[in-house]
Design a protein around this motif. Sequence first.
Motif, mmCIF file in Angstrom:
data_model
loop_
_atom_site.group_PDB
_atom_site.id
_atom_site.type_symbol
_atom_site.label_atom_id
_atom_site.label_comp_id
_atom_site.label_asym_id
_atom_site.label_seq_id
_atom_site.Cartn_x
_atom_site.Cartn_y
_atom_site.Cartn_z
ATOM 1 N N LEU A 289 11.868 -11.044 -57.705
ATOM 2 C CA LEU A 289 12.909 -10.665 -56.752
ATOM 3 C C LEU A 289 12.506 -9.424 -55.964
ATOM 4 N N LEU A 290 11.920 -8.461 -56.637
ATOM 5 C CA LEU A 290 11.463 -7.252 -55.946
ATOM 6 C C LEU A 290 10.349 -7.557 -54.962
ATOM 7 N N ASP A 291 9.588 -8.620 -55.240
ATOM 8 C CA ASP A 291 8.526 -9.044 -54.327
ATOM 9 C C ASP A 291 9.049 -9.921 -53.189
ATOM 10 N N GLY A 292 10.379 -10.097 -53.133
ATOM 11 C CA GLY A 292 10.974 -10.865 -52.049
ATOM 12 C C GLY A 292 10.948 -12.364 -52.245
ATOM 13 N N LYS A 293 10.760 -12.816 -53.473
ATOM 14 C CA LYS A 293 10.698 -14.245 -53.751
ATOM 15 C C LYS A 293 12.049 -14.760 -54.247
ATOM 16 N N ASP A 294 12.443 -15.931 -53.776
ATOM 17 C CA ASP A 294 13.628 -16.581 -54.318
ATOM 18 C C ASP A 294 13.328 -17.064 -55.729
ATOM 19 N N VAL A 295 14.360 -17.036 -56.580
ATOM 20 C CA VAL A 295 14.144 -17.313 -58.001
ATOM 21 C C VAL A 295 15.235 -18.220 -58.551
ATOM 22 N N VAL B 137 21.478 -12.457 -52.722
ATOM 23 C CA VAL B 137 22.613 -13.355 -52.973
ATOM 24 C C VAL B 137 22.344 -14.069 -54.285
ATOM 25 N N VAL B 138 23.306 -13.994 -55.186
ATOM 26 C CA VAL B 138 23.176 -14.596 -56.511
ATOM 27 C C VAL B 138 24.165 -15.740 -56.648
ATOM 28 N N VAL B 139 23.691 -16.876 -57.108
ATOM 29 C CA VAL B 139 24.578 -17.988 -57.446
ATOM 30 C C VAL B 139 24.457 -18.181 -58.954
ATOM 31 N N ASP B 140 25.464 -17.714 -59.672
ATOM 32 C CA ASP B 140 25.426 -17.839 -61.128
ATOM 33 C C ASP B 140 26.098 -19.150 -61.540
ATOM 34 N N GLU B 141 25.722 -19.653 -62.710
ATOM 35 C CA GLU B 141 26.211 -20.963 -63.175
ATOM 36 C C GLU B 141 25.939 -22.025 -62.110
ATOM 37 N N VAL B 142 24.707 -22.047 -61.605
ATOM 38 C CA VAL B 142 24.379 -22.887 -60.452
ATOM 39 C C VAL B 142 24.419 -24.375 -60.779
ATOM 40 N N HIS B 143 24.501 -24.731 -62.059
ATOM 41 C CA HIS B 143 24.657 -26.148 -62.401
ATOM 42 C C HIS B 143 25.945 -26.726 -61.805
ATOM 43 N N CYS B 144 26.907 -25.841 -61.492
ATOM 44 C CA CYS B 144 28.148 -26.304 -60.854
ATOM 45 C C CYS B 144 27.859 -26.979 -59.516
ATOM 46 N N SER C 28 21.518 -10.486 -42.383
ATOM 47 C CA SER C 28 20.194 -10.142 -42.916
ATOM 48 C C SER C 28 19.633 -11.355 -43.648
ATOM 49 N N SER C 29 18.394 -11.272 -44.097
ATOM 50 C CA SER C 29 17.760 -12.384 -44.812
ATOM 51 C C SER C 29 17.502 -11.969 -46.262
ATOM 52 N N PRO C 30 18.475 -12.178 -47.127
ATOM 53 C CA PRO C 30 18.342 -11.714 -48.517
ATOM 54 C C PRO C 30 17.474 -12.641 -49.356
ATOM 55 N N VAL C 31 17.031 -12.133 -50.495
ATOM 56 C CA VAL C 31 16.445 -13.029 -51.486
ATOM 57 C C VAL C 31 17.592 -13.762 -52.166
ATOM 58 N N VAL C 32 17.295 -14.963 -52.656
ATOM 59 C CA VAL C 32 18.317 -15.785 -53.291
ATOM 60 C C VAL C 32 17.922 -16.007 -54.741
ATOM 61 N N ALA D 11 17.431 -26.083 -54.855
ATOM 62 C CA ALA D 11 16.640 -25.258 -53.942
ATOM 63 C C ALA D 11 16.917 -25.627 -52.491
ATOM 64 N N LYS D 12 17.008 -26.914 -52.200
ATOM 65 C CA LYS D 12 17.275 -27.366 -50.827
ATOM 66 C C LYS D 12 18.688 -27.001 -50.398
ATOM 67 N N SER D 13 19.653 -27.210 -51.280
ATOM 68 C CA SER D 13 21.054 -26.945 -50.947
ATOM 69 C C SER D 13 21.296 -25.465 -50.654
ATOM 70 N N LEU D 14 20.640 -24.589 -51.432
ATOM 71 C CA LEU D 14 20.816 -23.146 -51.229
ATOM 72 C C LEU D 14 19.853 -22.588 -50.186
ATOM 73 N N ARG D 15 19.025 -23.485 -49.620
ATOM 74 C CA ARG D 15 18.041 -23.090 -48.601
ATOM 75 C C ARG D 15 17.093 -22.017 -49.137
ATOM 76 N N MET D 16 16.702 -22.199 -50.384
ATOM 77 C CA MET D 16 15.765 -21.270 -51.006
ATOM 78 C C MET D 16 14.359 -21.545 -50.478
ATOM 79 N N LYS D 17 13.563 -20.497 -50.396
ATOM 80 C CA LYS D 17 12.207 -20.617 -49.866
ATOM 81 C C LYS D 17 11.213 -20.640 -51.027
ATOM 82 N N ASN D 18 10.698 -21.815 -51.341
ATOM 83 C CA ASN D 18 9.708 -21.968 -52.415
ATOM 84 C C ASN D 18 10.086 -21.152 -53.655
#
Length: 200
Positions: free
Chosen positions: A29-35, A134-141, A165-169, A185-192
């Motif tokens: 996350l600190l390196d700017g990567k979605d996780v 931006v955090v999506v917790d309990e993302v199985h929902c 702004s363009s936050p990490v997700v 990943a696609k639904s949240l528009r996460m980048k790799n």
Amino acid sequence: MTNKQEKMICNSFGISKLKAFQKDVITDLLDGKDVLGLARTSEGKSICFLSMVTMHPKGLLIGILPTIALMRDLVQRCEDSNIRAGCLFSDNEENTTVLERLKLGKLQAIFVSPERLSDPRLRNALQKNAVHTVVVDEVHCLTEWSNEFRPMYRNIGKFIKDLPSSPVVAAFSATVMQEDISYIAKSLRMKNPVVHIGKL
């Protein structure tokens, strides 16, 4: 993540050291990567994303959660660590105050339900905030409820895209199925997104 950064995080949350899962997630996350972090609650998922407030004290973290209890627990966790936080939900008498503090840039973390994302007052209050995470917790929902019970889960990706702004997700769960990862990943528009698996 440097030793100094790890020490700052540990001091903020009153722990002696980070677990391997936490260190891996926070470093990306600190390196700017979605996780996408998959681990049971005892692995300390909340510290993974709340640590981003410690590292970005002048910006804003948005947490999207399915229940009021989770939001209230996180606000209390933040307050215990001297993080300025609030939450928005139906029938919350403090909503107006929380939105005003948000609009003035006085919050470091805001926790909301997916349904709240369409509130124009929230969108307006966010305009002058630098959202770093931006955090999506309990993302199985997202996969379990999106088509009928909680359709607003489908709009989270657009909400993130429309932020000034363009936050990490970061997305977390203990119960995501392997075959659902690409959909999330696609639904949240996460980048790799980098997938980290702790103890399940």
